[in-house]
Design a protein around this motif. Structure first.
Motif, PDB file in Angstrom:
ATOM      1  N   UNK A 310     -10.896  -9.117  -6.861  1.00 57.93           N
ATOM      2  CA  UNK A 310     -10.565 -10.218  -7.766  1.00 57.93           C
ATOM      3  C   UNK A 310      -9.571  -9.797  -8.847  1.00 57.93           C
ATOM      4  N   UNK A 311      -9.827  -8.648  -9.472  1.00 55.01           N
ATOM      5  CA  UNK A 311      -9.056  -8.301 -10.668  1.00 55.01           C
ATOM      6  C   UNK A 311      -7.776  -7.533 -10.372  1.00 55.01           C
ATOM      7  N   UNK A 312      -7.763  -6.708  -9.322  1.00 58.43           N
ATOM      8  CA  UNK A 312      -6.586  -5.858  -9.099  1.00 58.43           C
ATOM      9  C   UNK A 312      -5.315  -6.680  -8.863  1.00 58.43           C
ATOM     10  N   UNK A 313      -5.346  -7.723  -8.048  1.00 57.38           N
ATOM     11  CA  UNK A 313      -4.119  -8.523  -7.894  1.00 57.38           C
ATOM     12  C   UNK A 313      -3.677  -9.184  -9.197  1.00 57.38           C
ATOM     13  N   UNK A 314      -4.627  -9.582 -10.033  1.00 62.97           N
ATOM     14  CA  UNK A 314      -4.267 -10.183 -11.314  1.00 62.97           C
ATOM     15  C   UNK A 314      -3.569  -9.166 -12.217  1.00 62.97           C
ATOM     16  N   UNK A 315      -4.034  -7.922 -12.184  1.00 60.38           N
ATOM     17  CA  UNK A 315      -3.421  -6.880 -13.008  1.00 60.38           C
ATOM     18  C   UNK A 315      -2.033  -6.511 -12.493  1.00 60.38           C
ATOM     19  N   UNK A 316      -1.916  -6.324 -11.191  1.00 55.31           N
ATOM     20  CA  UNK A 316      -0.622  -5.915 -10.636  1.00 55.31           C
ATOM     21  C   UNK A 316       0.417  -7.031 -10.760  1.00 55.31           C
ATOM     22  N   UNK A 317      -0.036  -8.261 -10.980  1.00 53.19           N
ATOM     23  CA  UNK A 317       0.901  -9.376 -11.142  1.00 53.19           C
ATOM     24  C   UNK A 317       1.489  -9.447 -12.553  1.00 53.19           C
ATOM     25  N   UNK A 318       0.930  -8.694 -13.489  1.00 51.45           N
ATOM     26  CA  UNK A 318       1.439  -8.710 -14.873  1.00 51.45           C
ATOM     27  C   UNK A 318       2.741  -7.915 -14.946  1.00 51.45           C
ATOM     28  N   UNK A 319       3.795  -8.571 -15.360  1.00 51.96           N
ATOM     29  CA  UNK A 319       5.099  -7.906 -15.441  1.00 51.96           C
ATOM     30  C   UNK A 319       5.051  -6.779 -16.465  1.00 51.96           C
ATOM     31  N   UNK A 320       5.548  -5.604 -16.065  1.00 53.31           N
ATOM     32  CA  UNK A 320       5.576  -4.465 -16.966  1.00 53.31           C
ATOM     33  C   UNK A 320       4.301  -3.643 -16.968  1.00 53.31           C
ATOM     34  N   UNK A 321       3.308  -4.020 -16.149  1.00 52.51           N
ATOM     35  CA  UNK A 321       2.064  -3.258 -16.073  1.00 52.51           C
ATOM     36  C   UNK A 321       2.057  -2.435 -14.789  1.00 52.51           C
ATOM     37  N   UNK A 322       1.785  -1.147 -14.929  1.00 50.76           N
ATOM     38  CA  UNK A 322       1.703  -0.238 -13.787  1.00 50.76           C
ATOM     39  C   UNK A 322       0.259   0.166 -13.569  1.00 50.76           C
ATOM     40  N   UNK A 328      -3.949  -1.251  -2.677  1.00 48.22           N
ATOM     41  CA  UNK A 328      -4.789  -2.083  -1.820  1.00 48.22           C
ATOM     42  C   UNK A 328      -6.205  -2.113  -2.397  1.00 48.22           C
ATOM     43  N   UNK A 329      -6.714  -3.298  -2.782  1.00 48.44           N
ATOM     44  CA  UNK A 329      -8.059  -3.353  -3.370  1.00 48.44           C
ATOM     45  C   UNK A 329      -9.138  -2.744  -2.490  1.00 48.44           C
ATOM     46  N   UNK A 330      -8.964  -2.805  -1.186  1.00 50.73           N
ATOM     47  CA  UNK A 330      -9.960  -2.248  -0.271  1.00 50.73           C
ATOM     48  C   UNK A 330     -10.047  -0.728  -0.369  1.00 50.73           C
ATOM     49  N   UNK A 331      -9.017  -0.117  -0.946  1.00 52.40           N
ATOM     50  CA  UNK A 331      -8.972   1.341  -1.066  1.00 52.40           C
ATOM     51  C   UNK A 331      -9.177   1.794  -2.499  1.00 52.40           C
ATOM     52  N   UNK A 332      -9.591   0.870  -3.367  1.00 55.30           N
ATOM     53  CA  UNK A 332      -9.684   1.161  -4.798  1.00 55.30           C
ATOM     54  C   UNK A 332     -11.087   0.852  -5.301  1.00 55.30           C
ATOM     55  N   UNK A 333     -11.692   1.797  -6.006  1.00 53.01           N
ATOM     56  CA  UNK A 333     -12.987   1.544  -6.636  1.00 53.01           C
ATOM     57  C   UNK A 333     -12.779   0.778  -7.942  1.00 53.01           C
TER      58      UNK A 333
END
Length: 411
Positions: A310-322, A328-333
């Motif tokens: 839920x949250x990872x795509x929202x974070x990666x969509x923020x311009x200027x945020x790395x 891939x959320x499936x590979x991220x805790x």
């Protein structure tokens, strides 16, 4: 199934206002909060059973001993160790790894041997091996990381070889949030006649762990990262190694018989546990394991994975945020380290705190990794099963507000 909104009611500390906002606690990789069941277990021990363990024959001592050793059995079952003799209580992951380096390392490492770790390790899984290598004139070898933030297994296959005596890797990175293939690494280590040591501090609280299935030789983790008290941890070790190792601390409790000029040690696991142990901590850890087991570690893992999805795509969509680590959320805790362009991570964390959102900022005791990433620090949000999608939305909103403030001076 887990309902984060309902479960958070078990954690009294979460029901508070910080800087005029409801608290969103996202610093779980540093330490987790404690459910009422754990707080009650600690309170009950001190109110009713407080006594030293193992040597007393009075009722309180016998009750305390029974509870302390019952906690050891709970740990054994939780990580599926073969026997309780393989479960040593320590102060935490750091102590556990130091014991392996100081005891196993002193006995088995010689000049020219290689100790293999990776760039993504916590300082607790670097410095003990640095010190051992310096004492023994051994060589520390680092495994590389892929551009996607995974451990480079091709590099591991190339570097784990005839000179390797120890491989020590975190099952889950406390910065990148990826899960490392421990069973595969163990197979590589054993093929080279090396031992496999695992830093499980960020794994045991969040997913099922089976040390026999992993076939690792040592596995270290901390109670405070899995709803237990601070100051209590675990070192699992295979009996074949623990029997050959010498204690690194000496005194009461761990002795069999003391003569004027020499002494003998108790059998496992007590030969390593010198002095009065952290009895309350062990009992609290046992209560935490009861709590987690009732929820189900598979359920906890799935719930946290849903949060990350839920949250990872929202974070990666923020311009200027790395975001660092696998994209891939499936590979991220639930450990998510990030930076906002042009804003120091400490300023980000301070601004988020003003919105009631608690995150970490700094090098996260992983300076070699941040040097490898070529950043001085990051902010880090880390989720647990008592966090919700609403918490995730609060994080995203606070980041956007922070970005707006630093760019335009308004929120």
């Amino acid at each position: 199934m887990i309902d984060g909104k309902t479960i958070r009611q078990d954690f009294p500390i979460l029901d508070q206002i910080v800087n005029d906002e409801p608290l969103v606690y996202l610093d779980n990789a540093a330490t987790t909060q404690k459910p009422q069941a754990v707080l009650t277990a600690l309170n009950d021990y001190y109110h009713h059973d407080n006594a030293n363990v193992h040597r007393g024959v009075h009722t309180l001592a016998e009750r305390a001993t029974a509870a302390y050793e019952a906690a050891r059995e709970k740990v054994r079952n939780f990580v599926n160790a073969k026997e309780t003799a393989e479960i040593l209580f320590t102060r935490g992951t750091t102590t556990s790894l130091n014991w392996v380096a100081q005891s196993f390392g002193e006995a088995f490492i010689e000049a020219g041997d290689e100790i293999v770790i990776s760039y993504m390790e916590h300082h607790a899984n670097i410095i003990p091996w640095q010190q051992l290598a310096q004492r023994k004139n051994a060589k520390l070898v680092y495994l590389d990381i892929t551009p996607e933030g995974h451990l480079d297994m091709n590099d591991a296959k190339a570097k784990i070889g005839a000179k390797t005596k120890i491989v020590s890797i975190a099952q889950v990175s406390n910065v990148l949030g990826g899960v490392n293939p421990i069973a595969e690494l163990t197979a590589l280590a054993h093929a080279a006649n090396a031992v496999m040591v695992v830093d499980g501090a960020q794994a045991v609280p969040h997913m099922p762990v089976d040390v026999q299935a992993l076939d690792c030789d040592f596995y270290a983790f901390s109670g405070h990262k899995m709803c237990g008290p601070t100051g209590i941890g675990v070192l699992y070790g295979k009996r074949q190694w623990l029997e050959q190792m010498e204690p690194v601390e000496f005194g009461g409790e761990m002795i069999d018989f003391v003569n004027l000029y020499d002494s003998t040690w108790k059998e496992l696991p007590w030969k390593f546990e010198a002095g009065t142990p952290n009895i309350a901590g062990a009992i609290g850890l046992g209560a935490a394991i009861d709590y987690l087991s009732a929820l189900g570690m598979d359920n906890i893992h799935q719930y946290e994975q849903d949060l990350v999805n839920y949250v990872l795509p929202k974070l990666t969509a923020i311009e200027g945020l790395t975001v660092y680590g696998p994209q891939n959320p499936a590979e991220h805790t639930g450990v998510v380290a990030f930076n906002l362009d042009g804003i120091h991570p400490h300023d980000v964390a301070t601004a988020l705190d003003m919105e009631g959102v608690a995150v970490r900022a700094g090098h996260h005791c992983a300076q070699p990794l941040l040097q490898h990433l070529q950043v001085p620090a990051t902010a880090r949000a880390s989720f647990y099963f008592y966090n919700t999608k609403e918490d995730a939305d609060r994080l995203v909103a606070a980041i956007l507000a922070t970005k707006e403030f630093f760019q335009h001076g308004t929120i």
